[in-house]
Scaffold this active site. Structure first.
Site, PDB file in Angstrom:
ATOM      1  N   LEU A 168       0.776  -1.280  -0.054  1.00 62.98           N
ATOM      2  CA  LEU A 168      -0.076   0.102  -0.092  1.00 62.98           C
ATOM      3  C   LEU A 168       0.923   1.203   0.063  1.00 62.98           C
ATOM      4  O   LEU A 168       1.746   1.241   0.788  1.00 62.98           O
ATOM      5  CB  LEU A 168      -0.916  -0.080   1.240  1.00 62.98           C
ATOM      6  CG  LEU A 168      -1.973   1.078   1.254  1.00 62.98           C
ATOM      7  CD1 LEU A 168      -3.254   0.666   1.957  1.00 62.98           C
ATOM      8  CD2 LEU A 168      -1.298   2.521   2.034  1.00 62.98           C
ATOM      9  N   ILE A 169       0.617   2.165  -0.876  1.00 60.98           N
ATOM     10  CA  ILE A 169       1.435   3.344  -1.165  1.00 60.98           C
ATOM     11  C   ILE A 169       0.643   4.411  -0.973  1.00 60.98           C
ATOM     12  O   ILE A 169      -0.481   4.781  -1.557  1.00 60.98           O
ATOM     13  CB  ILE A 169       2.192   3.493  -2.534  1.00 60.98           C
ATOM     14  CG1 ILE A 169       3.121   2.050  -2.743  1.00 60.98           C
ATOM     15  CG2 ILE A 169       3.197   4.706  -2.451  1.00 60.98           C
ATOM     16  CD1 ILE A 169       3.547   1.857  -4.010  1.00 60.98           C
ATOM     17  N   GLY A 176      -0.322   8.684  -1.147  1.00 63.98           N
ATOM     18  CA  GLY A 176       0.194  10.032  -1.860  1.00 63.98           C
ATOM     19  C   GLY A 176       0.576   9.621  -3.476  1.00 63.98           C
ATOM     20  O   GLY A 176       1.638  10.070  -3.731  1.00 63.98           O
ATOM     21  N   SER A 207      -0.657  10.427  -6.565  1.00 64.78           N
ATOM     22  CA  SER A 207      -1.321  11.250  -7.661  1.00 64.78           C
ATOM     23  C   SER A 207      -0.114  11.690  -8.525  1.00 64.78           C
ATOM     24  O   SER A 207      -0.505  11.976  -9.711  1.00 64.78           O
ATOM     25  CB  SER A 207      -2.222  12.480  -7.325  1.00 64.78           C
ATOM     26  OG  SER A 207      -1.796  13.210  -6.444  1.00 64.78           O
ATOM     27  N   GLY A 246       4.248  12.784  -8.910  1.00 61.80           N
ATOM     28  CA  GLY A 246       5.855  12.599  -8.395  1.00 61.80           C
ATOM     29  C   GLY A 246       6.134  11.285  -7.957  1.00 61.80           C
ATOM     30  O   GLY A 246       5.962  10.255  -8.583  1.00 61.80           O
ATOM     31  N   ILE A 247       6.927  11.212  -6.849  1.00 56.36           N
ATOM     32  CA  ILE A 247       7.750   9.975  -6.240  1.00 56.36           C
ATOM     33  C   ILE A 247       6.663   9.099  -6.003  1.00 56.36           C
ATOM     34  O   ILE A 247       6.720   7.910  -6.370  1.00 56.36           O
ATOM     35  CB  ILE A 247       8.305  10.417  -4.985  1.00 56.36           C
ATOM     36  CG1 ILE A 247       9.411  11.529  -5.400  1.00 56.36           C
ATOM     37  CG2 ILE A 247       9.165   9.075  -4.291  1.00 56.36           C
ATOM     38  CD1 ILE A 247      10.314  11.771  -4.215  1.00 56.36           C
ATOM     39  N   GLY A 248       5.441   9.265  -5.480  1.00 56.74           N
ATOM     40  CA  GLY A 248       4.285   8.234  -5.221  1.00 56.74           C
ATOM     41  C   GLY A 248       3.805   7.654  -6.518  1.00 56.74           C
ATOM     42  O   GLY A 248       3.773   6.440  -6.505  1.00 56.74           O
ATOM     43  N   SER A 305      12.790  13.151   3.936  1.00 54.82           N
ATOM     44  CA  SER A 305      13.343  14.111   3.010  1.00 54.82           C
ATOM     45  C   SER A 305      14.747  14.514   3.688  1.00 54.82           C
ATOM     46  O   SER A 305      15.015  14.114   4.925  1.00 54.82           O
ATOM     47  CB  SER A 305      12.491  15.341   3.407  1.00 54.82           C
ATOM     48  OG  SER A 305      13.450  16.537   2.686  1.00 54.82           O
ATOM     49  N   TYR A 329       7.920  22.376   8.191  1.00 53.83           N
ATOM     50  CA  TYR A 329       8.114  21.101   7.327  1.00 53.83           C
ATOM     51  C   TYR A 329       9.477  20.484   7.935  1.00 53.83           C
ATOM     52  O   TYR A 329       9.062  19.234   8.226  1.00 53.83           O
ATOM     53  CB  TYR A 329       8.205  21.773   6.033  1.00 53.83           C
ATOM     54  CG  TYR A 329       8.598  20.576   5.136  1.00 53.83           C
ATOM     55  CD1 TYR A 329       7.721  19.653   4.566  1.00 53.83           C
ATOM     56  CD2 TYR A 329      10.184  20.114   4.493  1.00 53.83           C
ATOM     57  CE1 TYR A 329       7.789  18.650   3.682  1.00 53.83           C
ATOM     58  CE2 TYR A 329      10.205  18.984   3.688  1.00 53.83           C
ATOM     59  CZ  TYR A 329       9.281  18.548   3.181  1.00 53.83           C
ATOM     60  OH  TYR A 329       9.364  17.204   2.502  1.00 53.83           O
TER      61      TYR A 329
END
Length: 280
Positions: free
Chosen positions: A7-8, A10, A12, A14-16, A140, A153
């Protein structure tokens, strides 16, 4: 034996998105989640183009909504009978400094980037224990090195790193591997989604205006040389498939060099000297 299930969050962009497609190409039954399934068109197109549309399913999951998380994880396990891995990828960038924003602004950053990770992790852990599975969290380099105008952040990412570093040895006693993956600059929509207009932000920054302008110019240069989402995703999937993954993985040479400054900096002078140079 049926394909392992990951299960991943985010997925939609980029990286995900790239991780979901790459995981499916590696043979994983991939449950790609996102807050708004209506934005799944690019993900479905990429999966079909890679020939793995049959291994990828899209589900709604909002990491800040605990009920949404619990329902999604339970439904995945009910359908597939297992959950072998989770990739906590969902997150949101934020640029600002405390004097010029509210504490509620900071709380919102923490909700997505820290508590969202906790919601998913808490729901998934019993199933990962049953599968001797793997918990991977995309953090990050900002989870290792504090950066100007990224106070909220970086605080959230520091919290995630500390949480996972603390959890890792305990989870290992029940058969779960815990890893963090640290990207540096990645050429995706992540930065654009911060929604910052440079000139407007600098004009509104008052005494911090000159420092913010210098910081944003430096950031633009860094992202001009950013790695691709596919390159970052390759590091995530390598961690997913490695028989003995490292607890901490960087996605590029630049990211490794950057975090190395902090990890070797026992008095903090090296980091502050480095980041102070971004503001002039």
């Amino acid at each position: 034996m049926s394909a392992p299930v990951v299960l991943i969050t985010g997925t939609s962009t980029g990286i995900g998105l790239a991780t979901a497609v790459s995981a499916a190409r590696a043979g994983w039954r991939t449950v790609a989640t996102l807050r708004d399934p209506g934005r799944a068109g690019p993900l479905r197109d990429a999966a079909d183009a890679a020939g793995v549309g049959d291994l990828l399913e899209v589900r709604r999951l909002d990491v800040v909504d605990e009920a949404s998380v619990t329902a999604c994880v339970a439904d995945v396990v009910d359908r597939h009978g297992r959950l072998d891995a989770v990739v906590n990828n969902a997150g949101a960038g934020h640029v600002g400094t405390l004097e010029q924003e509210t504490v509620d602004d900071v709380r919102a950053v923490m909700e997505v980037n820290f508590f969202g990770v906790l919601h998913v992790t808490r729901a998934a852990l019993p199933h990962l224990r049953a599968a001797n599975g793997r918990l991977i969290t995309v953090t990050s380099v900002g989870g290792v090195v504090g950066q100007p105008f990224n106070e909220a952040y970086c605080a959230a990412k520091f919290a995630v790193e500390g949480f996972m570093e603390s959890l890792a040895p305990l989870a290992a006693t029940v058969g779960v591997s815990v890893c963090v993956v640290e990207p540096g600059a990645v050429a995706s929509e992540f930065v654009a989604n911060v929604g910052l207009d440079r000139d407007t932000a600098v004009a509104a920054a008052g005494p911090y205006g000159p420092a913010l302008r210098a910081y944003l110019e430096r950031s633009a240069a860094a992202f001009a040389a950013a790695q691709s989402p596919a390159e970052a995703a390759a590091a995530v999937v390598a961690t997913l498939t490695d028989p003995e993954p490292a607890p901490r993985v960087q996605t590029s040479t630049a990211a490794r060099q950057f975090v190395a400054v902090k990890l070797a900096d026992t008095d903090g002078l090296g980091v502050t000297a480095l980041t102070a140079g971004w503001l002039r």
